[in-house]
Design an enzyme around this catalytic site. Structure first.
Site, mmCIF file in Angstrom:
data_model
loop_
_atom_site.group_PDB
_atom_site.id
_atom_site.type_symbol
_atom_site.label_atom_id
_atom_site.label_comp_id
_atom_site.label_asym_id
_atom_site.label_seq_id
_atom_site.Cartn_x
_atom_site.Cartn_y
_atom_site.Cartn_z
ATOM 1 N N GLU A 1 -3.644 2.101 -7.463
ATOM 2 C CA GLU A 1 -4.055 3.209 -6.499
ATOM 3 C C GLU A 1 -3.221 4.376 -6.862
ATOM 4 O OE1 GLU A 1 -6.456 1.732 -2.959
ATOM 5 O OE2 GLU A 1 -4.543 1.572 -2.582
ATOM 6 N N HIS B 1 0.988 -1.313 -0.238
ATOM 7 C CA HIS B 1 -0.095 -0.015 -0.059
ATOM 8 C C HIS B 1 0.855 1.346 -0.055
ATOM 9 C CE1 HIS B 1 -3.212 2.930 1.124
ATOM 10 N NE2 HIS B 1 -3.945 2.196 1.109
HETATM 11 P P1 PGA Z 1 -9.013 6.299 0.238
HETATM 12 O O1 PGA Z 1 -7.963 5.030 0.317
HETATM 13 O O2 PGA Z 1 -10.189 5.534 -0.141
HETATM 14 O O3 PGA Z 1 -8.958 7.041 1.579
HETATM 15 O O4 PGA Z 1 -8.348 7.187 -0.832
HETATM 16 C C1 PGA Z 1 -7.934 4.260 -0.370
HETATM 17 C C2 PGA Z 1 -6.920 3.222 0.171
HETATM 18 O O5 PGA Z 1 -6.571 3.169 1.367
HETATM 19 O O6 PGA Z 1 -6.511 2.205 -0.532
#
Ligand code: PGA
Length: 223
Positions: A148, A91
Site C-alpha cells: 500500500e 498499516h
Molecule cells: P483507502 O485505504 O482505500 O481509503 O485508500 C486503504 C487502506 O486502509 O488500507
C-alpha cells in the site's frame, strides 16, 4: 470469490450507521460467494458481526504485548474471544499517526502466529526491502502481505499498476509468497487495472466501502 477482499472500516461509523451499513450488505450479498471477504471493523463493534456469515473478521490492529498490565491494549487473546481470524499489522496510518515501530510490527506478527491468527502485514514504499528483511523465515512464510503506497491511501489516486508490479516482484522474491494484496484508493472503476498483475491476490480497501453498495459492487467484480 476469485480474490481476497479486505474491507477496512478504519475509525469510521458509530453503532446506528454501522447497523444500517450492515443491513444493506447482508441484503445484497445473500446470493454471492463471500468466502474470501474479510471485514476489519472498529474494535468496539466486533460483537455486532459475530453471527454474520458473509464476513470473516479481522482486527485493524493488535497489541504488541501479551496479556498483562498494558492499559488500553487489545491483545491477541481478546481477538480469539470474538472469533477474529487475524489482524492488520503495520498499516501506514498506524506507523504515521501512532508511531508504530518496526519492532512492534515484528512483536505483533509473532504474537498472532503463536495463536494461529493471520497477520496481514502492510508494506509501503518507504524502505520496502528493510521492512521485509526484519522478518524471520517463519514470519515471511506465514503472513499475508499487502502493498500500500502511502501516496495512494485515502487520496483517490490509486497507484500505477506498473509500480505495483515491481513492488510485488520484490516482495515475492524476498518472501517466497505467491499472493499479494494491493491497497490504496481501490474503487470499482480501478479494480481491473490490477487483476492481471503477477502475484495479485486481492485488495485491501478503505474509504470507498464506507458506502455499502460499493462493497457489494466490489464483491461482484471479484466473483
Ligand atoms: P483507502 O485505504 O482505500 O481509503 O485508500 C486503504 C487502506 O486502509 O488500507
Amino acid at each position: 470469490m476469485k480474490y481476497t477482499l479486505i474491507a477496512n472500516l478504519k475509525s469510521y461509523k458509530t453503532l446506528h450507521d454501522l447497523q444500517e451499513w450492515l443491513d444493506v450488505i447482508v441484503h445484497n450479498l445473500s446470493s454471492l460467494s463471500t468466502d474470501k471477504l474479510y471485514l476489519a471493523p472498529p474494535a468496539p463493534y466486533y460483537y455486532l458481526f459475530q453471527d454474520v456469515s458473509q464476513f470473516k473478521l479481522l482486527a485493524q490492529d493488535v497489541s504488541p504485548f501479551p496479556p498483562g498490565s498494558y492499559t488500553g491494549a487489545i491483545n491477541v487473546d481478546h481477538l480469539l474471544d470474538f472469533h477474529i481470524q487475524g489482524s492488520l499489522v503495520g498499516h501506514s496510518e498506524r506507523r504515521r499517526y501512532f508511531h508504530e515501530t518496526d519492532s512492534e510490527v515484528v512483536n505483533k506478527i509473532d504474537l498472532l502466529l503463536d495463536r494461529h491468527l493471520l497477520p496481514i502485514v502492510c508494506l509501503n514504499q518507504d524502505n520496502l526491502r528493510t521492512q521485509i528483511e526484519l522478518l524471520d523465515s517463519r514470519q515471511r512464510s506465514h503472513c499475508l502481505f499487502a502493498y500500500e503506497p502511502t501516496s495512494a491511501i485515502g487520496t483517490d489516486h490509486p497507484a500505477d499498476p506498473q509500480i505495483i508490479s515491481q513492488a510485488f516482484q520484490l516482495i515475492a522474491d524476498l518472501t517466497g509468497t505467491q499472493t499479494i494484496l494491493y491497497g490504496g484508493s481501490v474503487a470499482p472503476d480501478n479494480v481491473t487495472d490490477y487483476l492481471n498483475l503477477p502475484y495479485f491476490g486481492g485488495f485491501l480497501v478503505g474509504h470507498a466501502i464506507l458506502d455499502p453498495l460499493v462493497l457489494v459492487h466490489l464483491v461482484k467484480q471479484l466473483q
